[in-house]
Scaffold this active site. Sequence first.
Site, PDB file in Angstrom:
ATOM      1  N   ASP A   1      -7.505  -2.539   3.349  1.00  0.00           N
ATOM      2  CA  ASP A   1      -6.464  -3.520   3.065  1.00  0.00           C
ATOM      3  C   ASP A   1      -6.747  -4.892   3.685  1.00  0.00           C
ATOM      4  O   ASP A   1      -6.106  -5.878   3.323  1.00  0.00           O
ATOM      5  CB  ASP A   1      -5.106  -3.027   3.607  1.00  0.00           C
ATOM      6  CG  ASP A   1      -4.668  -1.736   2.954  1.00  0.00           C
ATOM      7  OD1 ASP A   1      -4.854  -1.608   1.733  1.00  0.00           O
ATOM      8  OD2 ASP A   1      -4.152  -0.861   3.661  1.00  0.00           O
TER       9      ASP A   1
ATOM     10  N   ASP B   1       0.853  -1.178   0.000  1.00  0.00           N
ATOM     11  CA  ASP B   1       0.000   0.000   0.000  1.00  0.00           C
ATOM     12  C   ASP B   1       0.897   1.239   0.000  1.00  0.00           C
ATOM     13  O   ASP B   1       2.001   1.208   0.546  1.00  0.00           O
ATOM     14  CB  ASP B   1      -0.892  -0.026   1.249  1.00  0.00           C
ATOM     15  CG  ASP B   1      -1.892   1.114   1.249  1.00  0.00           C
ATOM     16  OD1 ASP B   1      -2.572   1.301   0.228  1.00  0.00           O
ATOM     17  OD2 ASP B   1      -1.977   1.813   2.272  1.00  0.00           O
TER      18      ASP B   1
ATOM     19  N   ASP C   1      -2.332  -0.748   5.915  1.00  0.00           N
ATOM     20  CA  ASP C   1      -2.626  -0.205   7.243  1.00  0.00           C
ATOM     21  C   ASP C   1      -4.087   0.158   7.431  1.00  0.00           C
ATOM     22  O   ASP C   1      -4.520   0.422   8.542  1.00  0.00           O
ATOM     23  CB  ASP C   1      -1.768   1.036   7.526  1.00  0.00           C
ATOM     24  CG  ASP C   1      -1.952   2.128   6.489  1.00  0.00           C
ATOM     25  OD1 ASP C   1      -2.734   1.927   5.544  1.00  0.00           O
ATOM     26  OD2 ASP C   1      -1.304   3.187   6.614  1.00  0.00           O
TER      27      ASP C   1
END
Length: 902
Positions: free
Chosen positions: A648, A333, A644
């Site tokens: 996700d 990410d 985070d």
Amino acid sequence: MPTVPTSGNVPHGLAAHEVLLSLDTDGEHGLTTEEATRRRERFGPNLLPATAGAGVVTRMLRQFHHPLIYVLIAAGAITAGLGEFVDSAVIFAVVVVNAIIGFVQESKAEGALDALRSMVRGEASVVRDGREEKVPAEDLVPGDLVRVAAGDKVPADLRLVRPAELRVDESALTGESAPVVKDEAVLPEPTPMADRRNMAYSGTLVTSGSGTGVTVATGARTELGRIHRLVGSAQTLATPLTEKLSWFSKVLTVAILSLAALTFGVGVVRGEKPVEMFTAAIALAVGAIPEGLPAAVTITLAIGVARMARRRAVIRRLPAVETLGGTTVICSDKTGTLTENQMTVRAVWTPDGEYEVTGSGYDPDGELRDGDANVVTAEASEALRWCLLAGAGCTDAAFVLDGGRRTLAGDPTEGAMLVAAGKGGLPPEQVTTACPRIATIPFTSARGYMATLHHDRATGDHVVLVKGAAERVLAMCRAQLTADGTAVPLRPDAVLAATERLAGRGLRVLATAIGPGHGATAPRLDEDALPGTLVLTGLQAMHDPPRPAAAAAVRACHTAGITVKMITGDHAKTATAIAGHLGLIGEGPDGRVLTETDLAALPAERYPDAVDRASVFARVSPEQKLRLVKALQARKHIVAMTGDGVNDAPALRQANIGIAMGTGGTEVAKEAADMVLTDDDFATIEAAVEEGRGVFDNLTKFIVWTLPTNIGEGMVILVAILIGARLPILPTQILWINMTTAVALGLMLAFEPKEAGIMNRPPRDPGRPLLTGALLIRILLVSALLVGGSWWIFKWEEAIGSGLTEARTAALNLFVTVGVFYLFSCRSLTRSMWRIGPLSNRWVIGGVTVQALGQAAITYLPAMNHLFRTAPIGAQSWLRIVAIAVLASLVVAVDKRLRRTA
């Protein structure tokens, strides 16, 4: 009864009055209390439902459902049948401990869903019966009129009907780093979730402004609920190690049962008593079962966990240690993982020059430098001073101390401008004191700027400060400010050129300007009076910077043969700029940037290949993240996914190993992950991969070391039955060898240091078997030496007049001594023990010492002689034993040398 629009596609495509009509609710008075009660009975509470899972007993019994466990249970039963209850108890203890560890880890993983459910709890401001009141968020129903303000967590999915300068931080849901400005305009139905400006979604955070919205979805029907279902449906995959051990265990089970059956059948055919042949078959099975393997796996992984913890990586599931070592792709990410999730001003442009801004994030340390790299302050130029003042004064953001930590309350963009002003010598508190605010024109997406009226105490005059989109502010300016404070004719072409150049660097550009405030007379801020009165002071260009160690970590991963892909909900242009800084975008087709629209347009047959070749995925939804991971796994990749946010979590759980951020990550992400980085540093992943590779190496070394002994023991029994001879070694002696050497010798390999160059080799091929052909040949060579050597020394001892007990004792010590010498060879599977240092693993030296004492006890202590039917042997016997052990070491050394030069 109302028809509730579906949160995923309808409400944002309807006008606000149409949504109110479809929900049969009033846009001013909301629902009645009676109607709200009826709807709660129909739709249920505004909570994410608990996923029905297996019961405690079922989950515990599931831990025993593994071929290797079956083999161990059989070994324990067989050992108990032989009367060796202590050894049987040890075997069953290993089975129980492994089951408990698996049960505990599985229970922790279920916490991901609980963390998601907690995100919608709390209170909500709702209008019912025409009155605003506070109610538990779980009592909200479709049709409720909800009001939100800065600092509130959105309690359900809302179609906004009256937003007032509303901005919502949706980063946990979409990955977008900047708060989203909301309005009530109707949008096309295909609009991606991250661009639905007229919606506010459950679990997101209001950063500024306020608004009223009608509840269109609650509980499981919200976007957060959809992610909850994705997390629940994402399969927790077996690791490469567990898959290979499962296959290995099945093969081992079939081989052991086949050999035991062959032993029994051959003996009966030869006329031996069935009971005696059954005992012999049991002896063969006991010899062939590697009782120490489960303990070795658990302890080796536990040691890896401890090592990783020292390097700031916390493992939540033991097999994840090994999985890291085989990782071929890391899907990372962007926001908060590769970047700091803190906007930072990088450059300030004024009509008389451009300035570089150093430092990163919200850390106040940093400075402004001119084109000659000289450090400057705001006093160097009136244009620079007013540019910084406008950025710091025309803001609603502020820094506060939270538990001793400096945190931002408000918009990250405004926070970045506050920090930039401080670096130029204008700290926010000084700006507030010197130029207190009197009036405000708040920012809206339609307006494109924010304006504030201030009293300049130094001059007694009033001044208007403006910041906003460069094109919008430029259109209201009549002049531009010079370094000496003179207003000169505006040069729009130069301003636009600077804007485009800065935007080309992946920076977000805002313009600042000042205007007259009617002197010292009664101040008034009139929006209609601003156009044509402003003086441009400059541009501030900012971005969410990459983490300092991220680029080096990406290069290290590439060196180790690991592909790094960035998956983000942010815009393609921003993602591309960050990827360029990190070295993620290569030359040619492998450097492609794909958006969710691009991915959706790909035919199914081309999807996996396109995903495999691309480096950056922008504007990606949770479903696409999940699909990306599955596509890479379909290409036989071992996928690590970092993240985070709530968005996700499904991909973290689906990935072979999910990696969450410990400081900046949500609890949902942490619970769904296999590993948590306590420092949120992408570079820690590199260290964890290194440890994971070392763990797999050590597990392989243990298996390569232990199998020759097990194969040799089984073959010695089989040969004895086939030729009708007496057993050279007894079942109780086999148990002694297996249990003591596994603990005192084999487990010491778990402490073996990582070999040099471990990060310079490519990842293991996921399709590669646990044992390669070369290692199998080495195992068979040592096994053959053990079989041949034990029979030779057994017959030799009988031939020179030693008794049967002494001959068996010699054979027993041969197995152990060869195991000791072979242990040093197994400390590296490719290099000689002299190159790695024979004494570099103190644990091995300690284990050999303990084993030597044990062999002395079983050979020379009368009590042990009686228990295991052994007898003392002389020095000549020991010389012959050591000679065979040396021969085995030489054979292994030659095999290594030949394979290195082949």
